[in-house]
Write a protein that holds these residues in place. Sequence first.
Motif, PDB file in Angstrom:
ATOM      1  N   ALA A  37     -35.456  23.102 -63.602  1.00 28.63           N
ATOM      2  CA  ALA A  37     -35.236  24.512 -64.454  1.00 28.63           C
ATOM      3  C   ALA A  37     -33.879  25.149 -64.380  1.00 28.63           C
ATOM      4  CB  ALA A  37     -36.267  25.494 -63.621  1.00 28.63           C
ATOM      5  N   LYS A  38     -32.986  25.001 -63.502  1.00 24.03           N
ATOM      6  CA  LYS A  38     -31.698  25.397 -63.272  1.00 24.03           C
ATOM      7  C   LYS A  38     -30.983  24.589 -64.249  1.00 24.03           C
ATOM      8  CE  LYS A  38     -28.145  27.658 -61.757  1.00 24.03           C
ATOM      9  NZ  LYS A  38     -28.109  29.175 -62.263  1.00 24.03           N
ATOM     10  N   ILE A  39     -31.074  23.349 -64.324  1.00 24.96           N
ATOM     11  CA  ILE A  39     -30.285  22.332 -64.917  1.00 24.96           C
ATOM     12  C   ILE A  39     -30.415  22.725 -66.509  1.00 24.96           C
ATOM     13  CG2 ILE A  39     -30.015  20.154 -65.877  1.00 24.96           C
ATOM     14  CD1 ILE A  39     -30.602  19.295 -62.908  1.00 24.96           C
ATOM     15  N   ASN A  40     -31.772  22.950 -66.885  1.00 27.61           N
ATOM     16  CA  ASN A  40     -31.984  23.157 -68.219  1.00 27.61           C
ATOM     17  C   ASN A  40     -31.685  24.409 -68.582  1.00 27.61           C
ATOM     18  OD1 ASN A  40     -33.340  20.676 -69.370  1.00 27.61           O
ATOM     19  ND2 ASN A  40     -35.185  21.364 -67.834  1.00 27.61           N
ATOM     20  N   ALA A  45     -27.547  27.320 -72.126  1.00 26.46           N
ATOM     21  CA  ALA A  45     -26.126  28.053 -72.038  1.00 26.46           C
ATOM     22  C   ALA A  45     -24.942  27.506 -72.478  1.00 26.46           C
ATOM     23  CB  ALA A  45     -26.345  28.985 -70.626  1.00 26.46           C
ATOM     24  N   GLY A  46     -25.131  26.264 -72.710  1.00 20.61           N
ATOM     25  CA  GLY A  46     -23.917  25.567 -73.012  1.00 20.61           C
ATOM     26  C   GLY A  46     -23.039  25.165 -71.965  1.00 20.61           C
ATOM     27  N   LYS A  47     -23.529  25.601 -70.743  1.00 24.53           N
ATOM     28  CA  LYS A  47     -22.752  25.159 -69.400  1.00 24.53           C
ATOM     29  C   LYS A  47     -22.735  23.662 -69.259  1.00 24.53           C
ATOM     30  CE  LYS A  47     -22.757  29.868 -67.971  1.00 24.53           C
ATOM     31  NZ  LYS A  47     -23.038  30.952 -66.852  1.00 24.53           N
ATOM     32  N   TYR A  48     -22.513  22.817 -69.783  1.00 20.55           N
ATOM     33  CA  TYR A  48     -22.588  21.339 -69.925  1.00 20.55           C
ATOM     34  C   TYR A  48     -22.039  20.636 -68.713  1.00 20.55           C
ATOM     35  CZ  TYR A  48     -24.643  22.063 -74.566  1.00 20.55           C
ATOM     36  OH  TYR A  48     -25.174  22.658 -75.550  1.00 20.55           O
ATOM     37  N   SER A  49     -20.974  21.116 -68.214  1.00 18.15           N
ATOM     38  CA  SER A  49     -20.010  20.551 -67.025  1.00 18.15           C
ATOM     39  C   SER A  49     -20.846  20.828 -65.931  1.00 18.15           C
ATOM     40  CB  SER A  49     -18.745  20.938 -66.983  1.00 18.15           C
ATOM     41  OG  SER A  49     -17.963  20.606 -67.950  1.00 18.15           O
ATOM     42  N   GLU A  50     -21.448  22.084 -65.679  1.00 23.09           N
ATOM     43  CA  GLU A  50     -22.134  22.573 -64.463  1.00 23.09           C
ATOM     44  C   GLU A  50     -23.534  21.833 -64.412  1.00 23.09           C
ATOM     45  OE1 GLU A  50     -22.418  26.698 -63.566  1.00 23.09           O
ATOM     46  OE2 GLU A  50     -20.747  26.897 -65.214  1.00 23.09           O
ATOM     47  N   ALA A  51     -24.028  21.648 -65.763  1.00 24.94           N
ATOM     48  CA  ALA A  51     -25.562  21.192 -65.734  1.00 24.94           C
ATOM     49  C   ALA A  51     -25.280  19.545 -65.592  1.00 24.94           C
ATOM     50  CB  ALA A  51     -26.127  21.319 -67.005  1.00 24.94           C
ATOM     51  N   LEU A  52     -24.340  19.109 -65.830  1.00 24.74           N
ATOM     52  CA  LEU A  52     -24.157  17.753 -65.865  1.00 24.74           C
ATOM     53  C   LEU A  52     -24.016  17.317 -64.465  1.00 24.74           C
ATOM     54  CD1 LEU A  52     -23.801  14.791 -67.023  1.00 24.74           C
ATOM     55  CD2 LEU A  52     -21.349  15.255 -67.207  1.00 24.74           C
ATOM     56  N   SER A  53     -23.300  17.919 -63.508  1.00 31.55           N
ATOM     57  CA  SER A  53     -23.108  17.645 -62.015  1.00 31.55           C
ATOM     58  C   SER A  53     -24.420  18.029 -61.327  1.00 31.55           C
ATOM     59  CB  SER A  53     -21.902  18.916 -61.517  1.00 31.55           C
ATOM     60  OG  SER A  53     -21.600  18.526 -60.294  1.00 31.55           O
ATOM     61  N   ASN A  70     -39.844   5.911 -59.508  1.00 34.60           N
ATOM     62  CA  ASN A  70     -40.641   7.089 -59.046  1.00 34.60           C
ATOM     63  C   ASN A  70     -40.784   8.362 -60.393  1.00 34.60           C
ATOM     64  OD1 ASN A  70     -40.173  10.215 -57.904  1.00 34.60           O
ATOM     65  ND2 ASN A  70     -41.440   8.917 -56.664  1.00 34.60           N
ATOM     66  N   ARG A  71     -41.916   8.988 -60.376  1.00 35.68           N
ATOM     67  CA  ARG A  71     -42.078   9.895 -61.534  1.00 35.68           C
ATOM     68  C   ARG A  71     -40.968  11.026 -61.407  1.00 35.68           C
ATOM     69  NH1 ARG A  71     -48.013  11.429 -60.295  1.00 35.68           N
ATOM     70  NH2 ARG A  71     -47.957  12.815 -62.051  1.00 35.68           N
ATOM     71  N   ASP A  72     -40.728  11.365 -60.379  1.00 35.60           N
ATOM     72  CA  ASP A  72     -39.536  12.370 -60.472  1.00 35.60           C
ATOM     73  C   ASP A  72     -38.167  11.888 -60.678  1.00 35.60           C
ATOM     74  OD1 ASP A  72     -41.273  14.281 -59.618  1.00 35.60           O
ATOM     75  OD2 ASP A  72     -40.838  14.444 -57.431  1.00 35.60           O
ATOM     76  N   VAL A  73     -38.136  10.650 -60.362  1.00 32.69           N
ATOM     77  CA  VAL A  73     -36.664  10.011 -60.883  1.00 32.69           C
ATOM     78  C   VAL A  73     -36.648   9.944 -62.377  1.00 32.69           C
ATOM     79  CG1 VAL A  73     -35.525   7.795 -61.020  1.00 32.69           C
ATOM     80  CG2 VAL A  73     -36.492   8.604 -58.684  1.00 32.69           C
ATOM     81  N   ALA A  74     -37.786   9.460 -62.936  1.00 33.59           N
ATOM     82  CA  ALA A  74     -37.917   9.703 -64.502  1.00 33.59           C
ATOM     83  C   ALA A  74     -37.479  10.897 -64.949  1.00 33.59           C
ATOM     84  CB  ALA A  74     -39.326   9.199 -64.903  1.00 33.59           C
ATOM     85  N   GLY A  75     -38.016  11.997 -64.561  1.00 32.75           N
ATOM     86  CA  GLY A  75     -37.784  13.253 -65.037  1.00 32.75           C
ATOM     87  C   GLY A  75     -36.321  13.704 -64.823  1.00 32.75           C
ATOM     88  N   ALA A  76     -35.578  13.178 -63.664  1.00 33.60           N
ATOM     89  CA  ALA A  76     -34.216  13.382 -63.456  1.00 33.60           C
ATOM     90  C   ALA A  76     -33.483  12.528 -64.667  1.00 33.60           C
ATOM     91  CB  ALA A  76     -33.632  13.034 -62.164  1.00 33.60           C
ATOM     92  N   LEU A  77     -33.834  11.441 -64.698  1.00 32.32           N
ATOM     93  CA  LEU A  77     -33.279  10.471 -65.691  1.00 32.32           C
ATOM     94  C   LEU A  77     -33.255  11.169 -67.279  1.00 32.32           C
ATOM     95  CD1 LEU A  77     -34.558   7.128 -64.765  1.00 32.32           C
ATOM     96  CD2 LEU A  77     -31.999   7.804 -64.809  1.00 32.32           C
ATOM     97  N   ASN A  78     -34.430  11.899 -67.431  1.00 32.52           N
ATOM     98  CA  ASN A  78     -34.758  12.670 -68.724  1.00 32.52           C
ATOM     99  C   ASN A  78     -33.619  13.781 -68.783  1.00 32.52           C
ATOM    100  OD1 ASN A  78     -36.131  13.189 -71.327  1.00 32.52           O
ATOM    101  ND2 ASN A  78     -36.678  15.128 -70.069  1.00 32.52           N
ATOM    102  N   ASN A  79     -33.637  14.583 -67.627  1.00 33.04           N
ATOM    103  CA  ASN A  79     -32.647  15.852 -67.755  1.00 33.04           C
ATOM    104  C   ASN A  79     -31.071  15.085 -67.658  1.00 33.04           C
ATOM    105  OD1 ASN A  79     -34.698  17.276 -66.917  1.00 33.04           O
ATOM    106  ND2 ASN A  79     -34.294  17.488 -64.645  1.00 33.04           N
ATOM    107  N   LEU A  80     -30.638  14.300 -67.182  1.00 32.50           N
ATOM    108  CA  LEU A  80     -29.505  13.724 -67.301  1.00 32.50           C
ATOM    109  C   LEU A  80     -29.153  13.372 -68.767  1.00 32.50           C
ATOM    110  CD1 LEU A  80     -26.630  13.341 -65.950  1.00 32.50           C
ATOM    111  CD2 LEU A  80     -27.598  11.098 -65.143  1.00 32.50           C
ATOM    112  N   ALA A  81     -30.127  12.597 -69.360  1.00 26.63           N
ATOM    113  CA  ALA A  81     -29.973  12.152 -70.799  1.00 26.63           C
ATOM    114  C   ALA A  81     -29.911  13.235 -71.500  1.00 26.63           C
ATOM    115  CB  ALA A  81     -31.195  11.145 -71.122  1.00 26.63           C
TER     116      ALA A  81
END
Length: 286
Positions: A37-40, A45-53, A70-81
């Motif tokens: 949720a924090k990443i999203n 907010a357009g703070k992509y550098s912070e979100a990417l890290s 793992n399902r949580d790994v799939a979610g993290a991959l989705n966030n990063l993508a």
Amino acid sequence: MNIRNRVILLAALTLLASTNLSAPSSAQKGETAALSAKINELSRAGKYSEALSLAQGQLQMLEKKYGPVNRDVAGALNNLAEIYGHQGNDVEAEPLLKRAIAILDKAVGLDSSEAAPELNNLAALYQRQERYAEAEPLFKRALAIREKALGRDHPDLGQSLNNLATLYEKQGRHGDSEPLFKRALAIYEKAAGPQHPAVATLLNNLGQVDKVQSRYAEAEPLIKRSLTIREKVLGPDHPDVARSLNNLADLYERQARYAGPCRCISGLWRSANARSAPIILIRRHR
């Protein structure tokens, strides 16, 4: 004013697909969900550098904890993508989404509602690249999954309907797009109320369908209602208000109603100045 060289305002993309509203994986819970949720939030907010890290760190942490499948790994991959997609870096995003989908296929099967966000986001990537033949079956599959799992009135189904309709509209398939936009609008009006920003987006999209088919009398009240909602809910300086003003100006320009575009241009100028963002002028040649 010379008809061949009239100047119109281009503020942004007029058709908004819902990946412009994409969602995180529904499998995540607890601390993992809170971090997602924090990443999203940062990404919106357009703070992509912070979100990417944060997203890169989340993926590494979850892979170390659970392994690569793992399902949580799939979610993290989705966030990063998703972050890479916002940055226009589809080269990095595509393999991440494909890997996430492969993980979910093994873990829960691709008929699960958990797979819909990843299918949706990969389809949106293909749409951005105009790979429409590859995007369509993915959007359709996400739609079918959500309709079966969530029911006919769920907002996520409305999102999928809008996505598929936008894909059709980009290809000039107005007869296919219009009923899907109308169905999505009905869902959002029922679920979120008539003043929700998603309702404004659907009204805008339906207005665009009418406008490009020269159904100006039908288009005008839809685009005006979209503008009214956006000004009230988002404020006069929001980029979506500029989009609605641009759409309304283009509608008036197509009808040679030049006083209308002048009023819209004034509103666009105020909106752009408030954001310290440039307005791009283009010439339409007919």
